[in-house]
Design a protein around this motif. Structure first.
Motif, PDB file in Angstrom:
ATOM      1  N   ASP A  54       0.813  -1.213   0.000  1.00  0.00           N
ATOM      2  CA  ASP A  54       0.000   0.000   0.000  1.00  0.00           C
ATOM      3  C   ASP A  54       0.848   1.265   0.000  1.00  0.00           C
ATOM      4  O   ASP A  54       0.315   2.370  -0.023  1.00  0.00           O
ATOM      5  CB  ASP A  54      -0.946   0.000   1.207  1.00  0.00           C
ATOM      6  N   SER A  55       2.156   1.089   0.007  1.00  0.00           N
ATOM      7  CA  SER A  55       3.061   2.234  -0.053  1.00  0.00           C
ATOM      8  C   SER A  55       3.375   2.588  -1.508  1.00  0.00           C
ATOM      9  O   SER A  55       3.596   1.693  -2.331  1.00  0.00           O
ATOM     10  CB  SER A  55       4.371   1.906   0.663  1.00  0.00           C
ATOM     11  N   PRO A  56       3.419   3.870  -1.847  1.00  0.00           N
ATOM     12  CA  PRO A  56       3.807   4.270  -3.212  1.00  0.00           C
ATOM     13  C   PRO A  56       5.186   3.756  -3.614  1.00  0.00           C
ATOM     14  O   PRO A  56       5.473   3.622  -4.806  1.00  0.00           O
ATOM     15  CB  PRO A  56       3.786   5.801  -3.158  1.00  0.00           C
ATOM     16  N   GLN A  57       6.035   3.441  -2.627  1.00  0.00           N
ATOM     17  CA  GLN A  57       7.375   2.946  -2.931  1.00  0.00           C
ATOM     18  C   GLN A  57       7.360   1.526  -3.501  1.00  0.00           C
ATOM     19  O   GLN A  57       8.365   1.031  -3.987  1.00  0.00           O
ATOM     20  CB  GLN A  57       8.246   2.965  -1.669  1.00  0.00           C
ATOM     21  N   SER A  58       6.187   0.859  -3.431  1.00  0.00           N
ATOM     22  CA  SER A  58       6.076  -0.489  -4.000  1.00  0.00           C
ATOM     23  C   SER A  58       5.750  -0.451  -5.492  1.00  0.00           C
ATOM     24  O   SER A  58       5.580  -1.501  -6.118  1.00  0.00           O
ATOM     25  CB  SER A  58       4.985  -1.280  -3.264  1.00  0.00           C
ATOM     26  N   TRP A  59       5.710   0.739  -6.025  1.00  0.00           N
ATOM     27  CA  TRP A  59       5.208   0.960  -7.384  1.00  0.00           C
ATOM     28  C   TRP A  59       6.252   1.714  -8.200  1.00  0.00           C
ATOM     29  O   TRP A  59       6.948   2.585  -7.683  1.00  0.00           O
ATOM     30  CB  TRP A  59       3.914   1.763  -7.264  1.00  0.00           C
ATOM     31  N   ASP A  60       6.371   1.386  -9.492  1.00  0.00           N
ATOM     32  CA  ASP A  60       7.390   1.972 -10.361  1.00  0.00           C
ATOM     33  C   ASP A  60       6.825   3.204 -11.073  1.00  0.00           C
ATOM     34  O   ASP A  60       6.366   3.134 -12.214  1.00  0.00           O
ATOM     35  CB  ASP A  60       7.859   0.923 -11.380  1.00  0.00           C
TER      36      ASP A  60
END
Length: 201
Positions: A54-60
């Motif tokens: 659910d963290s934006p850091q998990s997304w490219d």
């Protein structure tokens, strides 16, 4: 950047109905969930020893913006296909927007790229879908169970956490430039954007 196509970014809490509403616009729809990082990526954020999806850091975000810019410029691009159950990209597919001046890019992290899309001159509008929290919780849980995204116990625990965090999620998305709107008003805004682009063309 003068491009023949522009993007409408559609954010909102998980399970709020972004995919369904995006399809109702009648525009081509790019699923931003396909830009999650693979589960073995060392840069993934963790909470309590588990990956925090659910963290934006998990997304490219960089790859998502590059693909949107390519679609805006060329009208077509290869996009990833992500298997959430496997936590990784499993294929690519062609995506074509050449028949439309606008396309929708929807996902829970869409607000994270509002400013960069605006800077590149490809942004038509940015919105966050606002729905009653209880309805969002039930819709999300039913979807995740039906798709067997994770174990039921994990999905219920995650769903309750997201229910609690939903007001903060919408505040963050609004702060990043995605205007919170209900479903009806959002569809009207997108229709107005499309009419304006068709008139100018």
């Amino acid at each position: 950047m003068n491009t023949p196509h522009h993007v409408v970014l559609l954010a909102g809490p998980s399970g709020s109905g972004k995919s369904y509403l995006a399809r109702r616009t009648g525009l081509p729809v790019l699923c931003l969930d396909d830009f999650y990082k693979d589960g073995d990526d060392p840069s993934l954020p963790r909470r309590d020893g588990l990956v925090d999806w659910d963290s934006p850091q998990s997304w490219d975000a960089e790859a998502a913006v590059a693909t949107i810019a390519r679609l805006a410029r060329d009208g077509k691009a290869e996009v990833p296909v992500y298997a959430i159950g496997a936590d990784r990209r499993v294929a690519t597919r062609p995506f074509d927007v050449t028949g439309s001046p606008l396309f929708v890019a929807e996902g829970i992290f869409a607000a994270e790229i509002v400013e960069e899309c605006r800077r590149r001159g490809v942004l038509a509008g940015a919105y966050a879908l606002r729905r009653p929290r209880g309805a969002t919780f039930l819709r999300r849980l039913a979807r995740d169970l039906a798709e067997q995204r994770k174990a039921p116990r994990v999905l219920v625990r995650r769903g309750l956490a997201l229910l609690r965090d939903e007001p903060a999620v919408l505040r963050r998305q609004a702060g990043l430039g995605a205007h919170p709107l209900g479903a009806g008003e959002l569809l009207r805004r997108v229709a107005d954007l499309l009419a304006g682009h068709l008139w100018r063309s």
